[in-house]
Design an enzyme around this catalytic site. Structure first.
Site, PDB file in Angstrom:
ATOM      1  N   HIS A 288       0.831  -1.212   0.000  1.00 52.46           N
ATOM      2  CA  HIS A 288       0.000   0.000   0.000  1.00 52.46           C
ATOM      3  C   HIS A 288       0.863   1.258   0.000  1.00 52.46           C
ATOM      4  O   HIS A 288       1.837   1.379   0.735  1.00 52.46           O
ATOM      5  CB  HIS A 288      -1.037   0.005   1.123  1.00 52.46           C
ATOM      6  CG  HIS A 288      -0.491  -0.011   2.520  1.00 52.46           C
ATOM      7  ND1 HIS A 288      -0.133   1.127   3.186  1.00 52.46           N
ATOM      8  CD2 HIS A 288      -0.262  -1.029   3.381  1.00 52.46           C
ATOM      9  CE1 HIS A 288       0.276   0.813   4.402  1.00 52.46           C
ATOM     10  NE2 HIS A 288       0.229  -0.495   4.543  1.00 52.46           N
ATOM     11  N   ASP A 300       6.253   0.610   6.561  1.00 50.79           N
ATOM     12  CA  ASP A 300       4.806   0.421   6.370  1.00 50.79           C
ATOM     13  C   ASP A 300       4.236   1.517   5.480  1.00 50.79           C
ATOM     14  O   ASP A 300       3.866   2.569   5.971  1.00 50.79           O
ATOM     15  CB  ASP A 300       4.120   0.419   7.736  1.00 50.79           C
ATOM     16  CG  ASP A 300       2.647   0.086   7.645  1.00 50.79           C
ATOM     17  OD1 ASP A 300       2.204  -0.407   6.595  1.00 50.79           O
ATOM     18  OD2 ASP A 300       1.924   0.333   8.637  1.00 50.79           O
ATOM     19  N   GLU A 334      -4.851   1.970   2.434  1.00 54.98           N
ATOM     20  CA  GLU A 334      -5.011   0.790   3.301  1.00 54.98           C
ATOM     21  C   GLU A 334      -5.218   1.208   4.747  1.00 54.98           C
ATOM     22  O   GLU A 334      -5.984   0.598   5.472  1.00 54.98           O
ATOM     23  CB  GLU A 334      -3.769  -0.107   3.198  1.00 54.98           C
ATOM     24  CG  GLU A 334      -3.897  -1.432   3.942  1.00 54.98           C
ATOM     25  CD  GLU A 334      -3.389  -1.404   5.372  1.00 54.98           C
ATOM     26  OE1 GLU A 334      -3.601  -2.384   6.079  1.00 54.98           O
ATOM     27  OE2 GLU A 334      -2.791  -0.392   5.808  1.00 54.98           O
ATOM     28  N   GLU A 335      -4.522   2.267   5.168  1.00 61.33           N
ATOM     29  CA  GLU A 335      -4.469   2.576   6.604  1.00 61.33           C
ATOM     30  C   GLU A 335      -5.790   3.056   7.184  1.00 61.33           C
ATOM     31  O   GLU A 335      -6.109   2.761   8.324  1.00 61.33           O
ATOM     32  CB  GLU A 335      -3.384   3.634   6.881  1.00 61.33           C
ATOM     33  CG  GLU A 335      -1.966   3.183   6.564  1.00 61.33           C
ATOM     34  CD  GLU A 335      -1.449   2.100   7.507  1.00 61.33           C
ATOM     35  OE1 GLU A 335      -2.221   1.592   8.322  1.00 61.33           O
ATOM     36  OE2 GLU A 335      -0.257   1.783   7.392  1.00 61.33           O
ATOM     37  N   ASP A 362       3.476  -6.530   3.335  1.00 61.89           N
ATOM     38  CA  ASP A 362       3.058  -5.442   4.231  1.00 61.89           C
ATOM     39  C   ASP A 362       3.365  -5.783   5.685  1.00 61.89           C
ATOM     40  O   ASP A 362       2.544  -5.585   6.565  1.00 61.89           O
ATOM     41  CB  ASP A 362       1.559  -5.140   4.028  1.00 61.89           C
ATOM     42  CG  ASP A 362       1.113  -3.914   4.829  1.00 61.89           C
ATOM     43  OD1 ASP A 362       1.991  -3.119   5.223  1.00 61.89           O
ATOM     44  OD2 ASP A 362      -0.095  -3.775   5.067  1.00 61.89           O
ATOM     45  N   HIS A 432       3.631   2.837  12.400  1.00 65.39           N
ATOM     46  CA  HIS A 432       2.695   3.957  12.619  1.00 65.39           C
ATOM     47  C   HIS A 432       3.255   5.065  13.512  1.00 65.39           C
ATOM     48  O   HIS A 432       2.492   5.764  14.184  1.00 65.39           O
ATOM     49  CB  HIS A 432       1.379   3.452  13.230  1.00 65.39           C
ATOM     50  CG  HIS A 432       0.611   2.527  12.344  1.00 65.39           C
ATOM     51  ND1 HIS A 432      -0.593   1.970  12.713  1.00 65.39           N
ATOM     52  CD2 HIS A 432       0.857   2.070  11.097  1.00 65.39           C
ATOM     53  CE1 HIS A 432      -1.034   1.204  11.732  1.00 65.39           C
ATOM     54  NE2 HIS A 432      -0.172   1.233  10.739  1.00 65.39           N
TER      55      HIS A 432
HETATM   56 ZN   LIG Z   1       0.751  -1.501   6.243  1.00 68.23          ZN
END
Ligand SMILES: [Zn+2]
Length: 465
Positions: A288, A300, A334-335, A362, A432
């Site tokens: 993503h 990520d 995606e998030e 991922d 994140h």
């Molecule tokens: Zn991810």
């Protein structure tokens, strides 16, 4: 025609496509060991995945859906694939949600008994509403589960609920530890509001003990009052817990200025090498393109996206012509919405296509171990026969498990999904958070992931599923 005697051994080798092992068993990997060696030599010789990741993170930075940076990432990855002279590079338009963090995010334990105020390191959870301008000041109640919350009764009314259940450090699989704790982040505000809380603080989803808060998606329900939600660093969580034991009546002022704006246009970005024999049969490899906004989404999922492009780049460099089509897809959003993965699955263009496998990376750009799959047992057994081809790359583990969020809408229709399985011990240190930057990515580990993905794409393109 009789061959000259000297040529006999060579002719024999050419006429036998598979070598017999000493056991008498057919070595189905004979052809692919050489391909694996070529992929390894080309990949490690160039370290191109890392160069691509450097370009992505430097030129785009954080890539939250709907942001100008995410738009830049669409253009940058399209250009990366156009440089490879693929058979086709294109975008598929979607609309995405637009949430903006805002410049204010503060949590302060107010001073009491001659103690000065204490700042805690927090960040808004993705999708959170703002607090009123002057913040929300309230007493805090610490809980470790929704069950514990549900029996608080009136004790929760008007309070800031502090969810402080850590990820279980005793588990081997950090994704399992994450899965055991993340409901606090996703549903904490909803559950807190149901018992009368005015805001929630959630211990960050990480096993690292540091002062860096980790954001991530959270959800509200239309029928339940929306309350602000913030992640607290693990050190901050431990400190707040300790202070609450000393002074259960302490108050925290939480101030957040996040906002949700109207949806905006965006896109998935795609590039492919058409199959020479069965071009209508498609193998997707992707990740993503969007990321959370605190770091630059290097692990990520800049890693997964750049690995997918590197797969096509390696095919080009080695002159590999797959029998079936291999398509790299950079999924958007995606998030905080999965709009890209959902839209890909139902796009009218899919009507004439026949996907035979979906592969996603991922779990960060760490050393690959193999693949997990949600394919049915028949497909699983068939694909697992190719595991020995991956032994020389130390990535021969084929196991049951999830595949990837972006490919899940198509995988749920019965198309076999595969997730690149990697060494996960450090992933949630970065996930994140502001820690997710390219200096945390090892170039060799990232490249090896791309090499392993390329080998699976090639084997499935030649052999089918
Ligand atoms: Zn991810």
């Amino acid at each position: 025609m009789r061959l000259p005697r000297i040529a006999y051994p060579l002719a024999w080798l050419m006429l036998v496509p598979v070598v017999l092992r000493a056991s008498g068993e057919t070595d189905r990997c004979a052809n692919y060991r050489e391909i694996a060696a070529q992929l390894r030599a080309s990949g490690f010789g160039s370290m191109n995945a890392y160069a691509l990741l450097d370009e992505l993170t430097r030129r785009c930075g954080p890539r939250l859906s709907g942001s100008a940076n995410a738009d830049t990432a669409v253009a940058v990855t399209q250009a990366m694939m156009e440089r490879l002279h693929l058979d086709r590079v294109w975008r598929e338009r979607i609309t995405v949600p637009r949430w903006v963090r805002g410049s204010v995010e503060k949590a302060v334990v107010l001073g009491s008994n001659n103690r000065p105020p204490t700042s805690l390191s927090v960040c808004a959870l993705g999708g959170s509403i703002a607090t009123p301008h002057g913040g929300i000041t309230a007493r805090v109640i610490e809980v470790h589960s929704f069950k514990e919350l549900s029996v608080l009764g009136e004790a929760a009314i008007g309070k800031i609920v502090f969810f402080n259940r850590p990820m279980d450090p005793t588990l081997m699989d950090t994704f399992e530890a994450y899965g055991g704790a993340v409901e606090q982040r996703y549903s904490g505000a909803l559950q807190g509001a149901r018992v009368g809380a005015v805001a929630v603080l959630v211990r960050s989803m990480t096993l690292a003990l540091d002062d860096v808060p980790h954001t991530g998606s959270m959800g509200y329900a239309d029928t339940v009052k929306k309350i602000p939600a913030a992640a607290l660093s693990t050190k901050g969580a431990n400190l707040l817990s300790k202070m609450l034991k000393e002074n259960p009546g302490l108050k925290v002022r939480l101030t957040l200025s996040a906002q949700t704006l109207p949806d905006v246009p965006s896109a998935n970005v795609l590039g492919e090498i058409r199959g020479t024999e069965k071009p209508e049969e498609v193998i997707v490899v992707g990740g993503h393109l969007d990321s959370w906004d605190k770091g630059t989404g290097a692990h990520d999922d800049g890693s997964g996206c750049m690995q997918a492009i590197e797969v096509l780049s390696l095919f080009r460099k080695l002159g590999l012509r797959p029998k079936r089509t291999v398509r790299a897809v950079m999924f958007m959003n995606e998030e905080n919405g999965m709009r890209g993965g959902k839209a890909y699955a139902i796009d009218p263009a899919r009507g004439s296509e026949n996907h035979i496998a979906l592969i996603e990376s991922d779990r960060g750009g760490f050393a690959p171990r193999g693949f997990t799959t949600d394919a049915d047992s028949t497909v699983f057994e068939r694909v697992r026969q190719w595991a020995p081809c991956f032994e020389a790359l130390k990535a021969a583990s084929f196991a049951r498990g999830g595949s990837g969020a972006d490919i899940s809408p198509l995988a749920s229709k019965g198309i076999p999904g595969f997730g690149l399985d990697v060494e996960t011990q450090r992933y949630f240190d970065y996930h994140h958070s502001a820690n997710d930057t390219i200096d945390k990515v090892n170039p060799r580990e990232l490249e090896l992931g791309a090499i392993v993905l390329a080998l699976l794409c090639y084997v499935l393109a030649q052999e089918g599923v």
